[in-house]
Motif scaffolding. Structure first.
Motif, PDB file in Angstrom:
ATOM      1  N   UNK A 319       0.818  -1.203   0.000  1.00 50.95           N
ATOM      2  CA  UNK A 319       0.000   0.000   0.000  1.00 50.95           C
ATOM      3  C   UNK A 319       0.857   1.260   0.000  1.00 50.95           C
ATOM      4  N   UNK A 320       1.950   1.245   0.767  1.00 54.82           N
ATOM      5  CA  UNK A 320       2.840   2.405   0.804  1.00 54.82           C
ATOM      6  C   UNK A 320       3.517   2.631  -0.543  1.00 54.82           C
ATOM      7  N   UNK A 321       3.848   1.529  -1.238  1.00 50.38           N
ATOM      8  CA  UNK A 321       4.427   1.671  -2.582  1.00 50.38           C
ATOM      9  C   UNK A 321       3.410   2.305  -3.525  1.00 50.38           C
ATOM     10  N   UNK A 322       2.150   1.880  -3.424  1.00 50.04           N
ATOM     11  CA  UNK A 322       1.113   2.491  -4.260  1.00 50.04           C
ATOM     12  C   UNK A 322       0.964   3.978  -3.939  1.00 50.04           C
ATOM     13  N   UNK A 323       0.987   4.322  -2.657  1.00 51.28           N
ATOM     14  CA  UNK A 323       0.882   5.736  -2.277  1.00 51.28           C
ATOM     15  C   UNK A 323       2.068   6.534  -2.813  1.00 51.28           C
ATOM     16  N   UNK A 324       3.255   5.931  -2.745  1.00 52.59           N
ATOM     17  CA  UNK A 324       4.468   6.626  -3.223  1.00 52.59           C
ATOM     18  C   UNK A 324       4.362   6.900  -4.727  1.00 52.59           C
ATOM     19  N   UNK A 325       3.966   5.879  -5.502  1.00 53.05           N
ATOM     20  CA  UNK A 325       3.849   6.045  -6.956  1.00 53.05           C
ATOM     21  C   UNK A 325       2.784   7.076  -7.289  1.00 53.05           C
ATOM     22  N   UNK A 326       1.666   7.025  -6.604  1.00 53.41           N
ATOM     23  CA  UNK A 326       0.578   7.969  -6.866  1.00 53.41           C
ATOM     24  C   UNK A 326       1.017   9.402  -6.556  1.00 53.41           C
ATOM     25  N   UNK A 327       1.690   9.588  -5.418  1.00 55.42           N
ATOM     26  CA  UNK A 327       2.139  10.928  -5.034  1.00 55.42           C
ATOM     27  C   UNK A 327       3.189  11.453  -6.015  1.00 55.42           C
ATOM     28  N   UNK A 328       4.121  10.575  -6.423  1.00 58.02           N
ATOM     29  CA  UNK A 328       5.174  11.004  -7.345  1.00 58.02           C
ATOM     30  C   UNK A 328       4.583  11.385  -8.702  1.00 58.02           C
ATOM     31  N   UNK A 329       3.634  10.606  -9.201  1.00 60.46           N
ATOM     32  CA  UNK A 329       2.983  10.953 -10.471  1.00 60.46           C
ATOM     33  C   UNK A 329       2.204  12.256 -10.344  1.00 60.46           C
ATOM     34  N   UNK A 330       1.554  12.464  -9.198  1.00 62.99           N
ATOM     35  CA  UNK A 330       0.803  13.704  -9.001  1.00 62.99           C
ATOM     36  C   UNK A 330       1.735  14.913  -8.994  1.00 62.99           C
ATOM     37  N   UNK A 331       2.884  14.780  -8.323  1.00 61.88           N
ATOM     38  CA  UNK A 331       3.833  15.901  -8.292  1.00 61.88           C
ATOM     39  C   UNK A 331       4.383  16.185  -9.685  1.00 61.88           C
ATOM     40  N   UNK A 332       4.691  15.136 -10.453  1.00 61.78           N
ATOM     41  CA  UNK A 332       5.209  15.341 -11.802  1.00 61.78           C
ATOM     42  C   UNK A 332       4.197  16.079 -12.668  1.00 61.78           C
ATOM     43  N   UNK A 333       2.928  15.704 -12.575  1.00 61.03           N
ATOM     44  CA  UNK A 333       1.901  16.359 -13.388  1.00 61.03           C
ATOM     45  C   UNK A 333       1.733  17.812 -12.963  1.00 61.03           C
ATOM     46  N   UNK A 334       1.716  18.059 -11.648  1.00 63.09           N
ATOM     47  CA  UNK A 334       1.553  19.431 -11.164  1.00 63.09           C
ATOM     48  C   UNK A 334       2.719  20.305 -11.599  1.00 63.09           C
ATOM     49  N   UNK A 335       3.944  19.751 -11.520  1.00 68.50           N
ATOM     50  CA  UNK A 335       5.130  20.517 -11.918  1.00 68.50           C
ATOM     51  C   UNK A 335       5.122  20.790 -13.427  1.00 68.50           C
ATOM     52  N   UNK A 336       4.745  19.803 -14.225  1.00 68.11           N
ATOM     53  CA  UNK A 336       4.725  19.990 -15.673  1.00 68.11           C
ATOM     54  C   UNK A 336       3.681  21.016 -16.101  1.00 68.11           C
ATOM     55  N   UNK A 337       2.588  21.104 -15.350  1.00 67.76           N
ATOM     56  CA  UNK A 337       1.540  22.067 -15.691  1.00 67.76           C
ATOM     57  C   UNK A 337       1.824  23.460 -15.148  1.00 67.76           C
ATOM     58  N   UNK A 338       2.828  23.581 -14.263  1.00 68.67           N
ATOM     59  CA  UNK A 338       3.111  24.883 -13.645  1.00 68.67           C
ATOM     60  C   UNK A 338       4.104  25.661 -14.505  1.00 68.67           C
ATOM     61  N   UNK A 339       4.324  26.906 -14.132  1.00 71.10           N
ATOM     62  CA  UNK A 339       5.294  27.773 -14.821  1.00 71.10           C
ATOM     63  C   UNK A 339       6.523  28.028 -13.963  1.00 71.10           C
ATOM     64  N   UNK A 340       6.686  27.263 -12.902  1.00 69.50           N
ATOM     65  CA  UNK A 340       7.820  27.450 -11.997  1.00 69.50           C
ATOM     66  C   UNK A 340       9.051  26.749 -12.523  1.00 69.50           C
ATOM     67  N   UNK A 341      10.228  27.268 -12.150  1.00 67.66           N
ATOM     68  CA  UNK A 341      11.484  26.590 -12.458  1.00 67.66           C
ATOM     69  C   UNK A 341      11.668  25.421 -11.483  1.00 67.66           C
ATOM     70  N   UNK A 342      12.628  24.595 -11.801  1.00 71.24           N
ATOM     71  CA  UNK A 342      12.868  23.428 -10.946  1.00 71.24           C
ATOM     72  C   UNK A 342      13.255  23.852  -9.531  1.00 71.24           C
ATOM     73  N   UNK A 343      14.094  24.879  -9.416  1.00 67.83           N
ATOM     74  CA  UNK A 343      14.531  25.334  -8.103  1.00 67.83           C
ATOM     75  C   UNK A 343      13.344  25.900  -7.310  1.00 67.83           C
ATOM     76  N   UNK A 344      12.501  26.660  -7.968  1.00 67.52           N
ATOM     77  CA  UNK A 344      11.338  27.209  -7.278  1.00 67.52           C
ATOM     78  C   UNK A 344      10.379  26.114  -6.837  1.00 67.52           C
TER      79      UNK A 344
END
Length: 584
Positions: A319-344
């Motif tokens: 279950x923790x592995x599923x949560x980790x994958x879900x959270x990581x995919x969510x962060x990647x999508x949010x970052x790709x849709x944002x206009x922030x730099x990697x450092x920001x």
């Protein structure tokens, strides 16, 4: 020279083959001619009675079926004189033949044709063998020259491939330089005037320092000289850093561990090398750095990881592995849709308290108990490629660094070979013959092929409490809470009450079977399955194979302490479990 002779000789092969073919054809024709026709004169005869004078009467005895042919020389020889096949005694038919005509020879030159055939075929054969003999003489030299030319061609091909590879590398480096320059320009465009002024000043100072170092190397000025410092200033004893100051400037031996705090890493090595101790030290450093530390360890419990989140059953781990994958995919999508730099983006993750560090103990066994292979494959690939920039670094603890060391997933060899790795080195104690840590390790940095020798952190005790008030190097015993004291008291009562029962079988059981019996007693099991016991049951850190556990199970059955339910499962006998329950 030999090669030219060979080439000229092979180029003349067509003419030689035509000559051989013409000679052989003429020889065959002459041979066939020598077997046709006759070489000598022949006589045609018949047997006519001499008393007959009329032609019509004589013709009756010389019909075509009564005419015979024989060589002329034999016709007149008394030895070969022909005899009448129709001659009968007391008959008037004569026995002497009458010659009708002489047939001239049709092929009087048969010997000449035969000799010509032999000469022509012999000449063709001799010409062919002579050419073959000459080719055999030239072949070794040609083979040597061919090998040499092949080697030269291979060198040319290797140089060509090296040139192409070098050109591709230059193109790649130029592309990287262009991308870095573009990214730097983008960063500069986002800077405020104050930040841009600071950055410009830093670049100027760096350029001046490089120019000064180059000038010192050219003019021979001591490299330790500061701007405006003369040789007298350098040799002045009062113008020195004291010993105490220099000691403080030296980095500690375990400063390399900081590389494991924010990067995805693999800690591996043989049993006893110190993998788990180093993983706990890294976990403590991660927590001190501000990470939320999550530990997946199927071989321990929460008492071993106090102060951090830890999960130990396979259902919780999955279950923790599923949560980790879900959270990581969510962060990647949010970052790709944002206009922030990697450092920001990373600063935002830290500011919102989302920096999470995952530690996976015994990662090699995950595929044996987690049947969702697609989940493990996605987990491994995402963690190795995307976790660091999303502030979710993964630390894997395994027994090797093969392509299946990460959760038993195949096809990750390229990613494993490029990731940050630490190999903990072990040695065998010459007295106890048990593996122990050497205190040393080898480190391979990210995207590097060079292994560096390092010293492991010096720990006097295994870290199990990660609260902020506990010092990891402290040897003092942490305070025991009330629940733990009650559990210890309960275990002491149980062991004391069962001492006599265990003693009865102690002499009959082997030490390993006795340890297994104690393990089953402490865990309160009424039945045991090999697949469930195998990852959790250890004796002095040693695990056992399925066959070894089956032998230990059989030993308990033979001593009437258990009975077989199937080939992999035993049930503790009721008398034993009832006694244990009553005492509990």
């Amino acid at each position: 020279m030999k090669r030219k002779q060979f080439e000229s000789y092979t180029s003349s092969g067509t003419a030689n083959n035509i000559t051989v073919g013409v000679l052989a054809t003429i020889g065959l024709i002459c041979g066939a001619k020598s077997f046709t026709g006759t070489q000598i004169s022949l006589v045609e005869y018949c047997f006519v009675p001499q008393t007959l004078t009329l032609p019509e009467n004589r013709a009756e005895y010389c019909t075509p079926d009564k005419r015979y042919i024989m060589p002329l020389s034999e016709f007149y020889a008394e030895v070969y004189a022909p005899a009448n096949p129709e001659f009968q005694r007391d008959n008037f038919l004569p026995t002497k033949a009458t010659r009708l005509r002489i047939i001239p020879p049709s092929n009087p030159n048969k010997p000449i044709w035969g000799l010509t055939s032999v000469f022509m075929i012999g000449g063709a054969y001799a010409l062919s063998k002579a050419r073959e003999w000459r080719l055999v003489q030239l072949m070794p030299v040609m083979r040597a020259e061919t090998r040499t030319n092949w080697f030269i061609s291979q060198l040319r091909e290797g140089l060509r491939l090296h040139k192409e590879s070098y050109t591709a590398q230059l193109d790649y480096e130029f592309h990287q330089w262009s991308e870095n320059r573009r990214a730097r320009a983008a960063q500069l465009s986002q800077m405020t005037p104050q930040e841009l002024a600071i950055f410009t000043e830093q670049v100027r100072l760096r350029a001046e320092a490089e120019a000064r170092a180059q000038l010192q190397q050219t003019t021979g000025q001591p490299t330790g000289a500061l701007p405006g410092q003369s040789i007298e200033d350098i040799t002045n004893p009062s113008d020195k850093v004291t010993g105490a100051d220099s000691t403080q400037a030296i980095a500690p031996k375990d400063s390399w561990v900081q590389n494991l705090v924010k990067q995805t890493a693999l800690i591996w090595g043989n049993q006893g090398g110190g993998k788990s101790w180093l993983a706990r030290y890294v976990a403590q450093k991660k927590k001190q750095a501000g990470y939320r530390v999550v530990v997946l360890d199927p071989d321990s419990n929460r008492a071993e990881w106090r102060g951090v989140e830890s999960y130990h059953s396979w259902d919780e781990i999955e279950q923790q592995i599923r949560n980790y994958v879900k959270e990581l995919e969510s962060r990647l999508k949010t970052f790709n849709d944002s206009s922030m730099s990697e450092e920001q983006w990373r600063q935002k993750l830290w500011a919102s308290g989302k920096a999470t560090a995952l530690i996976c103990e015994e990662a090699t066994t995950y595929a044996d108990f987690i049947k969702d292979a697609e989940l493990l494959e996605k987990f491994g690939k995402l963690a190795l490629t995307k976790s660091r920039k999303q502030e979710m670094p993964l630390t894997v603890v395994a027994h090797n660094n093969t392509q299946t060391c990460l959760f038993g997933i195949k096809g990750l060899h390229n990613l494993v070979s490029k990731m940050l790795q630490v190999e903990c080195l072990a040695e065998v104690d010459p007295v106890t013959l048990q593996p122990k840590s050497t205190g040393r390790a080898k480190v391979k940095l990210d995207s590097s092929n060079e292994w560096l020798d390092v010293i492991l952190p010096s720990l006097t005790a295994k870290i199990s409490d990660f609260s902020d008030t506990v010092t990891p190097e402290s040897t003092s015993i942490p305070p025991i809470d009330k629940a733990t004291l009650e559990r210890i008291y309960e275990l002491e009562i149980n062991i004391g009450g069962q001492a006599e029962s265990i003693q009865e079988h102690k002499n009959e059981l082997s030490p390993l079977a006795h340890s297994l019996l104690q393990y089953l007693q402490r865990t309160g099991r009424k039945s045991a399955v090999i697949q469930e016991i195998q990852p959790n049951f250890k004796v002095k850190g040693q695990r056992f194979s399925a066959e070894e556990l089956k032998r230990l199970f059989n030993e308990l059955v033979e001593n009437n302490l258990a009975v077989w339910l199937d080939e992999n499962t035993i049930e503790i006998t009721p008398n034993w479990t009832d006694g244990q329950t009553g005492q509990n």
